[in-house]
Design an enzyme around this catalytic site. Structure first.
Site, PDB file in Angstrom:
ATOM      1  N   GLN A 129      72.759 -98.533   8.972  1.00 41.30           N
ATOM      2  CA  GLN A 129      73.900 -97.612   8.776  1.00 41.30           C
ATOM      3  C   GLN A 129      74.706 -97.660  10.017  1.00 41.30           C
ATOM      4  OE1 GLN A 129      74.244 -94.261  10.777  1.00 41.30           O
ATOM      5  NE2 GLN A 129      76.601 -94.498  10.168  1.00 41.30           N
ATOM      6  N   HIS A 268      77.950 -85.885   3.409  1.00 38.76           N
ATOM      7  CA  HIS A 268      77.258 -86.011   4.700  1.00 38.76           C
ATOM      8  C   HIS A 268      76.426 -84.608   4.840  1.00 38.76           C
ATOM      9  CE1 HIS A 268      77.628 -88.503   8.608  1.00 38.76           C
ATOM     10  NE2 HIS A 268      76.803 -87.252   8.954  1.00 38.76           N
TER      11      HIS A 268
HETATM   12  C1  LIG Z   1      70.282 -84.043  11.414  1.00 38.11           C
HETATM   13  C2  LIG Z   1      71.080 -85.141  10.430  1.00 38.11           C
HETATM   14  C3  LIG Z   1      71.683 -86.306  11.252  1.00 38.11           C
HETATM   15  C4  LIG Z   1      72.283 -87.139  10.419  1.00 38.11           C
HETATM   16  N1  LIG Z   1      72.729 -88.306  10.996  1.00 38.11           N
HETATM   17  C5  LIG Z   1      73.407 -89.238  10.165  1.00 38.11           C
HETATM   18  C6  LIG Z   1      73.927 -90.585  10.765  1.00 38.11           C
HETATM   19  O1  LIG Z   1      73.553 -90.801  11.802  1.00 38.11           O
HETATM   20  N2  LIG Z   1      74.568 -91.239  10.015  1.00 38.11           N
HETATM   21  C7  LIG Z   1      74.973 -91.017   8.545  1.00 38.11           C
HETATM   22  O2  LIG Z   1      75.507 -91.920   8.155  1.00 38.11           O
HETATM   23  N3  LIG Z   1      74.512 -89.606   8.058  1.00 38.11           N
HETATM   24  C8  LIG Z   1      73.714 -88.844   8.932  1.00 38.11           C
HETATM   25  N4  LIG Z   1      73.382 -87.758   8.359  1.00 38.11           N
HETATM   26  C9  LIG Z   1      73.851 -87.381   7.140  1.00 38.11           C
HETATM   27  C10 LIG Z   1      72.572 -87.890   6.069  1.00 38.11           C
HETATM   28  O3  LIG Z   1      72.696 -89.317   5.773  1.00 38.11           O
HETATM   29  C11 LIG Z   1      73.206 -87.435   4.569  1.00 38.11           C
HETATM   30  O4  LIG Z   1      74.309 -87.739   4.047  1.00 38.11           O
HETATM   31  C12 LIG Z   1      72.731 -85.927   4.464  1.00 38.11           C
HETATM   32  O5  LIG Z   1      71.554 -85.381   5.267  1.00 38.11           O
HETATM   33  C13 LIG Z   1      72.411 -85.668   2.855  1.00 38.11           C
HETATM   34  O6  LIG Z   1      72.489 -84.286   2.708  1.00 38.11           O
HETATM   35  P1  LIG Z   1      71.207 -83.316   2.769  1.00 38.11           P
HETATM   36  O7  LIG Z   1      70.432 -83.118   4.003  1.00 38.11           O
HETATM   37  O8  LIG Z   1      71.741 -81.958   2.245  1.00 38.11           O
HETATM   38  O9  LIG Z   1      70.110 -83.899   1.650  1.00 38.11           O
HETATM   39  C14 LIG Z   1      72.580 -86.775   8.948  1.00 38.11           C
HETATM   40  C15 LIG Z   1      72.217 -85.629   8.510  1.00 38.11           C
HETATM   41  C16 LIG Z   1      71.448 -84.818   9.255  1.00 38.11           C
HETATM   42  C17 LIG Z   1      70.677 -83.506   8.475  1.00 38.11           C
END
Ligand SMILES: Cc1cc2nc3c(=O)[nH]c(=O)nc-3n(C[C@H](O)[C@H](O)[C@H](O)COP(=O)(O)O)c2cc1C
Length: 368
Positions: A129, A268
């Site tokens: 990513q 996100h």
């Molecule tokens: C703690 C945390 C860190 C995240 N870091 C990234 C990241 O570095 N890059 C990214 O594209 N999405 C990141 N995300 C978003 C996740 O890829 C994803 O879109 C999201 O967690 C999905 O929603 P959910 O947690 O409700 O299932 C992050 C989410 C969380 C909870």
């Protein structure tokens, strides 16, 4: 072994008990007053699945094919930064899970383990990513490095031109690396199991920025990303290119025309724009704009097998789980992670049976 995990809610409840408040709120928190989380949940709850009967559902399968690869589960692992905060070596646990289940592990630009050991542990089932930042110099170095490391799918995340403000994180003074003031000291002292583990294993840090011969500026702005950059990236990356964080049909059509191989509908996890629409509601419209055969992935707010089936019903070709996986690790380490995964598999399989379907892409599901 269930480790007391019979639902994603169980994992979250146990994680809340075991993690320092600062870490729990970093993982669990969302933008602003968190109405985005509420809206997403309400949208899932408003969708129903109609039970169909007498269809012989004894032979069901959960795997699907994405980019020509057969998975063993209908969901993969979202890229998440700093996962090792949920437990020591959490990134590696997720990578081993990806290998066992033959599903993609999203390896974040800001992962707490370097991209090379992760793709190795995932036995190739890893997608890198990418966050675009600064003028792109460091970003394109990361892209080249991912290629050398053996990645063949790149996920460009486009919904973070600026980091969303998450008050729960801000109130705890969450920064990377930690600043340990009196408040954090108390928080860590009250969660000794987590704190001792971190003491022995070392404080997690973003691991991909250490690059030989290049001084990566981690504070660079991500705001310069535009369509020209996307076209440069498309020219430079020979493998599959996924764009994550799409909620608008015109953007989806433009991405398809720009040669992007798949779109990931996502807000996100409601961590960026508080007022963004519930992404589950955007899926159908985007699918009708790009066509039913164009690969469409979904993440955000998936908390159960029924949610997963609903996402497929709205047009997803594959889904990704996020923070609940970190909660499972915090709740019970690698066994906790496997326990939650098994719960979600069982929930999905039972849901399929109850609606008379035999696979996540059964056309029956889309009929609602
Ligand atoms: C703690 C945390 C860190 C995240 N870091 C990234 C990241 O570095 N890059 C990214 O594209 N999405 C990141 N995300 C978003 C996740 O890829 C994803 O879109 C999201 O967690 C999905 O929603 P959910 O947690 O409700 O299932 C992050 C989410 C969380 C909870």
């Amino acid at each position: 072994m269930s480790r007391g995990i019979h639902s994603s809610d169980d994992a979250r409840r146990l994680a809340r008990r075991r993690l320092p408040w600062m870490v729990f709120d970093y993982i669990d928190g969302a933008a602003g007053c968190e109405t985005g989380t509420v809206r997403t949940r309400a949208a899932f709850d408003a969708l129903t699945l109609r039970p169909r009967i007498l269809r012989d559902v004894s032979d069901r399968s959960l795997g699907v094919s994405i980019f020509g690869q057969q998975t063993r589960a209908p969901f993969g692992i979202s890229p998440m930064g700093m996962c090792n905060l949920s437990g020591p070596a959490a990134d590696m646990m997720l990578a081993r899970l990806a290998a066992r289940e033959q599903v993609p592990l999203g390896v974040s630009t800001v992962a707490s383990t370097a991209m090379e050991p992760l793709i190795e542990a995932a036995e190739g089932h890893a997608w890198f990513q990418l966050y675009f930042s600064g003028d792109g110099t460091g970003t394109f170095k990361l892209v080249d490095r991912a290629r050398v490391a053996g990645y063949d799918t790149l996920v460009l995340t486009v919904d973070v031109p600026e980091l969303g403000r998450r008050p729960r994180e801000l109130r705890h003074g969450f920064t990377m690396p930690f600043r340990i003031g009196p408040r954090q000291f108390l928080d860590f002292a009250l969660h000794p199991r987590w704190s001792l583990a971190m003491l022995f294993k070392g404080r997690p840090e973003p691991a991909n920025f250490r690059m030989p011969g290049y001084d990566f500026d981690r504070t660079e702005s991500r705001a310069k990303a535009d369509w020209t950059m996307l076209s440069k990236l498309r020219d430079r990356w020979p493998g599959k290119l996924v764009v994550k964080g799409v909620l608008y049909r015109e953007d989806a059509v433009a991405l398809k025309e720009a040669g992007v191989d798949a779109i990931q509908v996502s807000s996100h996890g409601a961590r960026q724009l508080e007022s963004a629409p519930a992404p589950i509601c955007a899926l159908r419209e985007i699918q009708s704009a790009v066509g039913a055969d164009y690969p469409l992935f979904y993440d955000t707010g998936l908390r159960s097998g029924e949610d997963v089936v609903k996402a497929y019903g709205q047009g997803a070709h594959f889904t990704f789980l996020g923070r609940i996986l970190q909660f499972a690790i915090a709740a019970g380490g690698e066994e906790g992670l496997q326990a939650l995964w098994d719960v979600l598999r069982a929930e999905t399989s039972i849901t399929l049976a109850l609606i008379g379907a035999t696979s996540p892409r059964d056309p029956l599901i889309a009929e609602g």
